[in-house]
Design a protein around this motif. Sequence first.
Motif, short mmCIF file in Angstrom:
data_model
loop_
_atom_site.label_atom_id
_atom_site.label_comp_id
_atom_site.label_asym_id
_atom_site.label_seq_id
_atom_site.Cartn_x
_atom_site.Cartn_y
_atom_site.Cartn_z
N THR A 86 0.86 -1.19 0.00
CA THR A 86 0.00 0.00 0.00
C THR A 86 0.89 1.23 0.00
OG1 THR A 86 -1.67 -1.17 1.32
CG2 THR A 86 -1.85 1.23 1.19
N TRP A 87 0.70 2.11 -0.99
CA TRP A 87 1.52 3.31 -1.09
C TRP A 87 0.65 4.50 -1.50
CZ3 TRP A 87 2.27 -1.17 -3.97
CH2 TRP A 87 3.29 -2.02 -3.53
N VAL A 88 1.13 5.70 -1.20
CA VAL A 88 0.50 6.93 -1.67
C VAL A 88 1.49 7.68 -2.53
CG1 VAL A 88 -0.41 9.18 -1.01
CG2 VAL A 88 -1.11 7.14 0.25
N SER A 89 1.05 8.10 -3.72
CA SER A 89 1.87 8.90 -4.61
C SER A 89 1.03 10.08 -5.08
CB SER A 89 2.32 8.07 -5.82
OG SER A 89 2.97 8.88 -6.79
N GLY A 90 1.45 11.30 -4.71
CA GLY A 90 0.63 12.46 -5.04
C GLY A 90 -0.74 12.31 -4.43
N ASP A 91 -1.77 12.37 -5.25
CA ASP A 91 -3.14 12.19 -4.78
C ASP A 91 -3.69 10.84 -5.21
OD1 ASP A 91 -3.37 14.65 -3.44
OD2 ASP A 91 -3.68 15.68 -5.35
N GLN A 92 -2.81 9.84 -5.27
CA GLN A 92 -3.21 8.49 -5.65
C GLN A 92 -2.94 7.51 -4.51
OE1 GLN A 92 -2.12 7.93 -10.25
NE2 GLN A 92 -0.33 8.27 -8.97
N LEU A 93 -3.87 6.60 -4.31
CA LEU A 93 -3.64 5.46 -3.45
C LEU A 93 -3.34 4.27 -4.35
CD1 LEU A 93 -3.78 4.00 -0.66
CD2 LEU A 93 -6.20 3.56 -1.17
N VAL A 94 -2.21 3.62 -4.12
CA VAL A 94 -1.77 2.50 -4.96
C VAL A 94 -1.75 1.24 -4.11
CG1 VAL A 94 0.02 1.61 -6.50
CG2 VAL A 94 -0.37 4.08 -6.35
N ASP A 133 8.91 7.68 -5.90
CA ASP A 133 7.67 7.18 -6.49
C ASP A 133 7.87 5.89 -7.27
OD1 ASP A 133 5.68 8.95 -5.60
OD2 ASP A 133 6.33 10.48 -7.01
N ARG A 134 8.83 5.07 -6.83
CA ARG A 134 9.03 3.77 -7.47
C ARG A 134 8.98 2.68 -6.41
NH1 ARG A 134 14.07 5.52 -11.30
NH2 ARG A 134 14.98 5.87 -9.25
N VAL A 135 8.36 1.56 -6.77
CA VAL A 135 8.25 0.43 -5.84
C VAL A 135 8.76 -0.81 -6.55
CG1 VAL A 135 6.28 1.44 -4.64
CG2 VAL A 135 5.87 -0.17 -6.53
N ALA A 136 9.15 -1.79 -5.73
CA ALA A 136 9.64 -3.07 -6.25
C ALA A 136 8.69 -4.17 -5.82
CB ALA A 136 11.05 -3.35 -5.74
N VAL A 137 8.39 -5.08 -6.75
CA VAL A 137 7.48 -6.19 -6.48
C VAL A 137 8.14 -7.48 -6.96
CG1 VAL A 137 5.19 -7.17 -6.90
CG2 VAL A 137 5.50 -4.68 -6.85
N LEU A 138 8.11 -8.51 -6.14
CA LEU A 138 8.53 -9.84 -6.57
C LEU A 138 7.32 -10.61 -7.04
CD1 LEU A 138 11.07 -10.80 -3.75
CD2 LEU A 138 11.54 -9.74 -5.97
N ASP A 150 6.93 2.61 -11.68
CA ASP A 150 6.81 4.04 -11.36
C ASP A 150 5.34 4.29 -11.04
OD1 ASP A 150 6.46 6.81 -11.39
OD2 ASP A 150 8.03 7.12 -12.89
N ILE A 151 5.03 4.48 -9.75
CA ILE A 151 3.63 4.61 -9.35
C ILE A 151 3.10 6.03 -9.51
CG2 ILE A 151 3.68 2.61 -7.81
CD1 ILE A 151 3.91 4.56 -5.45
N ALA A 152 3.96 6.98 -9.88
CA ALA A 152 3.46 8.32 -10.16
C ALA A 152 2.66 8.34 -11.45
CB ALA A 152 4.62 9.32 -10.24
#
Length: 461
Positions: A86-94, A133-138, A150-152
Amino acid sequence: MPPHPVIEVREGRRPGWQLALMGLAGVLALALIGSGAVWLITGTGDGRDAAPGGQDPLPTETVDASLAWEQPIPDVSDGMIDAPGTWVSGDQLVRLMPEGLVAYDLADGSELWTVPLEHHAGNCRASISASEDRVAVLQGMECEFLTVVDIAVGEELFTIPHEATSGIALGSWDHPAIVGDIVAIGTASGGSGYSITDAQKIWEPRSDDNCRERGYAHVDETLIALMTCGNVLEFDQGSLRATAPSGEDLWEWEFGAEHEGEPFTVDSVISTSPLVVQARVGAMTERPVTQIWVIDDAYEEIAHVVDFDPQRQLRPCTTNVLDQCRGAMVSDGFLFLGSTPEGEGNAVIAFDLSTGTALYDVEPIGGGDIKPFAVVHGQVLAYQLADSQTEGMVVALDPETEQATPLMTLDRAQREAERTLMSDVIGDDVALLWHNGAFIMVSEKYYSHDEPGTPAVLVYR
């Protein structure tokens, strides 16, 4: 307390990842100068200070909030879905979802984009926090693929094979940490690192001796590495090391194999200023006891063992995850932990990190259960759970009055939805976030026996 035995640093002990980071330092510096980039932790969701994300000032008067939007849990055909991201980027919930990474508009919940994960299967991990604004996923059946997003803007930067842990646990305990241009992945067989810019491996597990970097964390804008020497269950010596995104060494704490005659394991890093860690003391086969240690400013010895009692206070960090401590908040030299619920509720306990002692309890307003969840602009925020009579509430813990001050009262009509999503203060499966006046609750684990329409996301403003 006497210091732990000093580890002899043999020639060649310097991990390859540090050398690689040093080589990248010049390139990164030029890139930063050219782009004007700033290293930020955004949308941590794990209790770290939320101020770096450009947070608005906290309200000066209590906000009577309404439910802005909600999302139900996904369909679960059988068993359980574990979606820890769970992440927040700007006005986005990811969110990490079964179909991939999904972004929602924080204002109204409308879906903005989806980045599909082609190999998504099993219970693979994602980075606890984002960097730039970058996340890593396995992903993959054995978590053998590394994906950076890039979640932005909702763009997959790359997916490359990753040498995951083999054996009974496969790769489900492997965890990525992302800091600046580096993604580091800790496994039981050692750690590896990748450059985001080049989508290439820049260091790999060492095979020259029995020392392994088994875990990485992104804490306070630094990359933390946990190294142990010996086998998985009984190590001979180890260290925690912090490195800046530029590759600069910041500090290292070296430790021996025992604490007061007992073996121990370093579980998690709660804070780096001061360095506070969660450890398990005692043989792994004999129900070890959780302790919280404050390391001295010279990173040489344990300055204080916090007056923490696992029977009276909630364990702050998730076991086997170096940087997920949703139950521990550190601010201005104090550690805030929730007490174990008993009777009609619980409290938040403030510990003085300069002594390790408990100073005072903060009782919830009107009773009930309370859980600290974030530090915003230096203030510790806590969530008071809704009950059958009273709506939930977000409060600030005031060290001057040693009391909770209400920031936001939640929609009274949504009490049952709140209680369904957040049934108690004990578990780690719900991310609680505060972002620019919005209070966000996200469940990260779903079961086939959950009722249809059970909420997975509640957003109040």
